[in-house]
Design an enzyme around this catalytic site. Structure first.
Site, short mmCIF file in Angstrom:
data_model
loop_
_atom_site.label_atom_id
_atom_site.label_comp_id
_atom_site.label_asym_id
_atom_site.label_seq_id
_atom_site.Cartn_x
_atom_site.Cartn_y
_atom_site.Cartn_z
N ASP A 55 44.19 47.88 35.84
CA ASP A 55 44.65 48.01 37.17
C ASP A 55 45.84 49.19 37.38
OD1 ASP A 55 43.00 45.87 37.90
OD2 ASP A 55 44.82 44.47 37.39
N GLU A 221 39.13 44.14 46.66
CA GLU A 221 40.38 44.16 46.05
C GLU A 221 41.37 45.29 45.80
OE1 GLU A 221 40.11 41.60 42.58
OE2 GLU A 221 38.45 43.01 41.83
#
Length: 547
Positions: A55, A221
């Site tokens: 991420d 997301e």
């Protein structure tokens, strides 16, 4: 480490670390022997970070680039990397040494802790916004990205708020976008925006729903918030980690409605699920995008893609058919930057343990206690003390005192030279490949003699027991001893040992490494004892080398 040459080398390294960050980043000392993305001819190959920097988010400040990533339950957490050209990266620090709340994270919290963070620079300060999916949204700040960072504060107590990213608007107003974790909130695939105080340390109003991805973009997301040419942009991955795509939303109003476009997917490449990352520009006016690719046991490795704007939409990667949806590149020319080219650089992997600080690549499996390990500076070794196993012990999944680092390439060997000074029955020192399944080679004190063996645990997260090979008994006089794990394509691991550092003898079966909970497999060290008493044996680690 006794020889004069090593002492001279590490004196030079100590001098280097005292230099300004911009000078440090120019050095190629400690260059990885297993993966360097810079091809040396003006081009690079992906991944630019062949390690589990999950991420990722990145920014440019002047002519410096900085990157951070999810760290989950590991400590130190929120590691910070630096680059001058988006290809050559070095570790420079971490946002915290202990994760808050300290007591909660003294026990392993697999898959919990720091999820997808956002790194930003505002008003001459660096900010990291990160979610703890069980506790809420946290913020930490620093004047220098190498640290120190402020104690994180919770700006929103919430269960299920994840992946926050701030935006400071041109009119002085500020906002925070975030997603939701279905495992906690019971809802997901939607994005919401809250008004935020100008200092970034509080939210000032209620959430507003700005986009629902259920119709076409499941598992939406990881949003990142930007503004360009009067448009608000939210870059957000969808479709799931292994197979998804990069979605971009845009609107003239911060609260929407937002138009949508898929700007990158796998296309005809082998790069699965290319998404979740950061748009950055260079001081020469180019646009680039950093994102991850899920490689199973190797974790979520980081790729760099060229990016261009067409009709106020980004196109990421190469777009051979011109439809506005790019696909990843495997090799490409390096980003253009002003100033001198940066020499080759890679995040640290090997460690000679010749200073009073661990290499920045190391992370404990939970918040550490000071007495787990000691460095001895000029003496050149790391001493690990044998820590008692917890009550109800089943396997290493429960242990906080695992000293681990990310896998650095598809193929490599990790070798350590050590001396084990056991003082009690059952004390053990091991070299481990850790994941949902794990395996290790270890020395165990049994009846006053050291036994070498390999242990394997399948489905460690389910509390499964280990199986162990027949031991090889070795006399104390054979020390020091060398332990090694060789990682082949597909993360297949063979453990071995040596008494001279030259001839290695295989021990145990070939082990298939697998990922952990939201992370790749990790390699490292541990030292334990079965009984509780008021003293401990120890392992002295001379060095740990990845080649």
């Amino acid at each position: 480490m006794q020889d004069v040459g090593k002492q001279i080398l590490y004196a030079a390294v100590a001098l280097l670390l005292a230099l300004p960050l911009s000078v440090q980043a120019q050095s190629s000392a400690g260059l990885s022997k297993v993966w360097a993305p810079d091809l040396g001819n003006g081009s690079y190959k992906n991944p630019v970070l062949y390690a589990d920097y999950s991420d990722p988010d990145a920014i440019r400040v002047g002519d410096d680039f900085y990157l951070t990533s999810s760290s989950f339950n590991s400590a130190p957490g929120l590691q910070i990397l630096h680059s001058k050209d988006l290809v050559n990266w070095t570790l420079i620090g971490a946002a915290f040494q202990e994760q808050l709340p300290v007591a909660r994270y003294r026990e392993p919290q697999h898959g919990n802790g720091v999820w997808a963070p956002a790194l930003r620079y505002h008003n001459k300060e660096f900010y990291i916004f990160y979610p703890d999916p069980d506790l809420g949204i946290f913020v930490t700040k620093a004047k220098n990205p190498a640290g120190p960072w402020s104690t994180p504060i919770c700006i929103k107590e919430a269960s299920g708020w994840i992946d926050p990213c701030p935006l400071w608007d041109t009119d002085g107003k500020a906002y925070l976008v975030h997603g939701f974790a279905g495992s906690r909130a019971g809802i997901k695939t939607i994005l919401a925006v809250s008004p935020m105080a100008a200092d970034g340390l509080s939210l000032t109003g209620p959430d507003a729903l700005v986009f629902d991805g259920h119709a076409a973009h499941p598992t939406l997301e990881g949003p990142k918030f930007y503004k360009r040419n009067g448009y608000y942009y939210i870059f957000a991955p969808a479709g799931g980690v292994p197979t998804g795509w990069q979605l971009v939303l845009r609107s003239k109003n911060v609260y929407g409605p937002y138009e949508e476009r898929i700007v990158m997917d796998q296309g005809k490449t082998p790069i699965n699920g290319p998404h979740q990352g950061a748009w950055v520009d260079t001081d020469a006016g180019e646009d680039w995008f950093l994102h991850f690719q899920d490689q199973g046991p190797y974790g979520r490795v980081v790729h760099l893609q060229p990016m261009v704007w067409k009709n106020d939409w980004p196109v990421i990667g190469e777009d051979p058919d011109g439809d506005g949806k790019g696909q990843p590149v495997l090799t490409y020319r390096k980003p253009r930057i002003k100033g001198k080219p940066q020499p080759l650089a890679t995040p640290a992997t090997s460690d000679e343990f010749s200073s009073n600080q661990l290499g920045l690549q190391w992370q404990w499996h939970a918040n550490p206690q000071d007495y787990w390990a000691f460095l001895n500076g000029p003496q050149g070794y790391l001493r690990l003390y044998a820590m008692p196993l917890p009550e109800g012990y089943k396997n290493l999944w429960q242990l906080p005192n695992l000293l681990l680092q990310k896998l650095p390439a598809e193929t490599f060997t990790a070798t350590t030279k050590l001396t084990f000074q056991a003082r009690a029955e059952g004390e053990k020192m091991g070299l481990v490949m850790m994941g949902l399944d794990y395996a290790y080679i270890s020395l165990t004190n049994v009846g006053g003699k050291l036994q070498l063996s390999q242990s394997v645990c399948q489905k460690a997260d389910k509390g499964s027991p280990e199986t162990t090979t027949a031991p090889v008994v070795i006399p104390q006089s054979t020390q020091p001893i060398y332990l090694r794990v060789t990682v082949k394509l597909g993360a297949k691991c063979q453990f071995s040992y040596s008494f001279d550092g030259q001839q290695f003898r295989p021990l145990g079966i070939e082990f298939q490494a697998v990922e952990g909970k939201w992370i790749g497999a990790k390699v490292g060290l541990f030292c334990t004892r079965a009984a509780k008493f008021n003293d401990s044996g120890n392992a002295d680690i001379d060095w740990f080398r990845i080649e």
